[in-house]
Design an enzyme around this catalytic site. Structure first.
Site, short mmCIF file in Angstrom:
data_model
loop_
_atom_site.label_atom_id
_atom_site.label_comp_id
_atom_site.label_asym_id
_atom_site.label_seq_id
_atom_site.Cartn_x
_atom_site.Cartn_y
_atom_site.Cartn_z
N ASP A 168 -4.13 -4.73 6.25
CA ASP A 168 -4.62 -5.59 5.16
C ASP A 168 -3.58 -6.65 4.82
O ASP A 168 -2.40 -6.35 4.64
CB ASP A 168 -4.92 -4.74 3.92
CG ASP A 168 -5.62 -5.53 2.83
OD1 ASP A 168 -6.26 -6.55 3.16
OD2 ASP A 168 -5.53 -5.13 1.65
N SER B 202 0.84 -1.19 0.00
CA SER B 202 0.00 0.00 0.00
C SER B 202 0.88 1.24 0.00
O SER B 202 1.66 1.44 -0.92
CB SER B 202 -0.96 -0.02 1.20
OG SER B 202 -1.84 1.08 1.16
N HIS C 9 -2.94 -0.92 -3.11
CA HIS C 9 -4.04 0.02 -2.88
C HIS C 9 -3.76 1.30 -3.66
O HIS C 9 -2.92 2.10 -3.26
CB HIS C 9 -4.17 0.35 -1.39
CG HIS C 9 -4.39 -0.85 -0.53
ND1 HIS C 9 -3.91 -0.95 0.76
CD2 HIS C 9 -5.03 -2.02 -0.78
CE1 HIS C 9 -4.27 -2.11 1.27
NE2 HIS C 9 -4.94 -2.79 0.36
#
Length: 355
Positions: A295, A171, A198
């Site tokens: 995540d 991310s 992301h």
């Protein structure tokens, strides 16, 4: 602290967003606007670092207001839209997010969303990282695939494993890290590599083009219901989960879907890892790189428990030590490595003993 201005016609939503922002560690609420004219005045007065606004606020001014704003604004902005009302505008500074049912948020959901919102702000502020990121990592493999330098030896259980895929979750700070990661792998890697990053729809194609020009492996956005090729790198498209389905003869295909977001994220690393656990089991390698939030941690642990090899990036080489830290603290890491050594480990895992 990152100063955030909130603009929404609903006093209830403004109040709730203020509460959410105040629960974050690095965001600071500095003002609110209830109309577009008030919004423009406050932007000039406060000069916020980030703006969070509702799409309807721009639409209420005139039809072209939002497109003009997306074309000219230099302030990173998150714009909420209602279902089926997403604007088709691209801007390096704008991120469109579907508005959740704020009115139904419990105190627990508010705290959970605070972490998500903080991650979105950091991601959009890091989106420019890849445009000027220096190429800092020399290839860590020779042309024949031999290692430039060795890592500690692996147990025979891993060194003789028939791995089928490499799965990477990343991310905040990802674009720069992925450049170094892919350049470190070099050419002719014998497995497909799947990456869930992301990133919003404007940047996913730009990121692919940028990495394609720098890496020695083919880099592309994943396509639905396709058979992956060895040595290719596949990215989850914006707003779609990347998953897998088994096919006859020990084969598998990529499947993209719009299943519900996981912890507000789509694509989600956990969703990719969860699918990999069902299709590959122990025969895959999972890597968690720099990023905010958690995540990937839960399903990385599941993969490790199945016998897959799991790697988390170390704190010193991370832009944000969030996702790797969460996985490590959960006990999901087989090995913690600096970014520069992860490509070496991948090569050592998939090279077969020829003696």
């Amino acid at each position: 602290m990152i100063n955030v201005l909130v603009a929404d016609s609903s006093a209830v939503i403004r109040s709730l967003l203020k509460e959410i922002i105040q629960k974050t560690k690095k965001l600071s609420w500095v003002g609110e606007a209830s109309s577009y004219s008030q919004f423009t005045e406050l932007c000039a007065q406060i000069k916020p670092n980030v703006i969070i606004a509702d799409k309807s606020l721009f639409d209420s001014d005139r039809n072209s207001t939002l497109s003009d704003y997306c074309s000219h604004s230099q302030i990173p902005t998150i714009i909420y839209y209602t279902a089926n009302d997403k604007a088709d505008y691209s801007s390096k500074n704008i991120r469109f997010i579907e508005k959740p049912a704020f009115i139904n948020f419990s105190s627990e959901k508010i705290a959970e969303y605070a972490s998500f919102l903080e991650q979105q702000v950091y991601d959009i502020k890091c989106n420019l990282l890849f445009e000027n990121h220096p190429s800092s990592l020399a290839s860590t493999v020779n042309e024949d695939g031999s290692l430039v330098s060795e890592l500690p030896s692996l147990s025979s259980d891993y060194s003789m494993r028939n791995f089928k895929a490499v799965l990477v979750g990343v991310s905040t700070g990802g674009p720069g890290a992925l450049l170094d990661f892919l350049k470190g792998i070099g050419a002719n890697f014998p497995l497909p590599i799947f990456i869930t990053q992301h990133i919003d729809s404007f940047f996913d194609k730009n990121l692919i083009e940028w990495l394609s020009a720098e890496a020695l492996l083919p880099v592309e956005l994943a396509q639905n219901n396709t058979k992956p090729l060895a040595g290719h790198v596949y990215f989850a498209p914006s707003d779609e989960h990347l998953t897998f389905v088994p096919y006859p003869n020990d084969d598998y295909h990529i499947v993209l879907n719009h299943d519900a977001p996981v912890n507000f994220l789509r694509p989600a690393v956990d969703k990719m890892f969860e699918s990999a656990a069902k299709v590959f089991g122990k025969n895959c390698i999972a890597v968690v790189l720099t990023g905010m939030g958690a995540d990937g941690a839960k399903e990385c642990l599941h993969l490790k428990q199945l016998g897959a090899y799991t790697i988390t990036q170390d704190e010193a080489s991370c832009v944000i030590y969030g996702m790797p830290k969460a996985a490590f603290e959960m006990g999901a890491s087989c090995e913690v490595l600096p970014l520069k050594q992860i490509p070496k480990r991948l090569w050592s895992l998939i090279k077969k003993d020829e003696d």
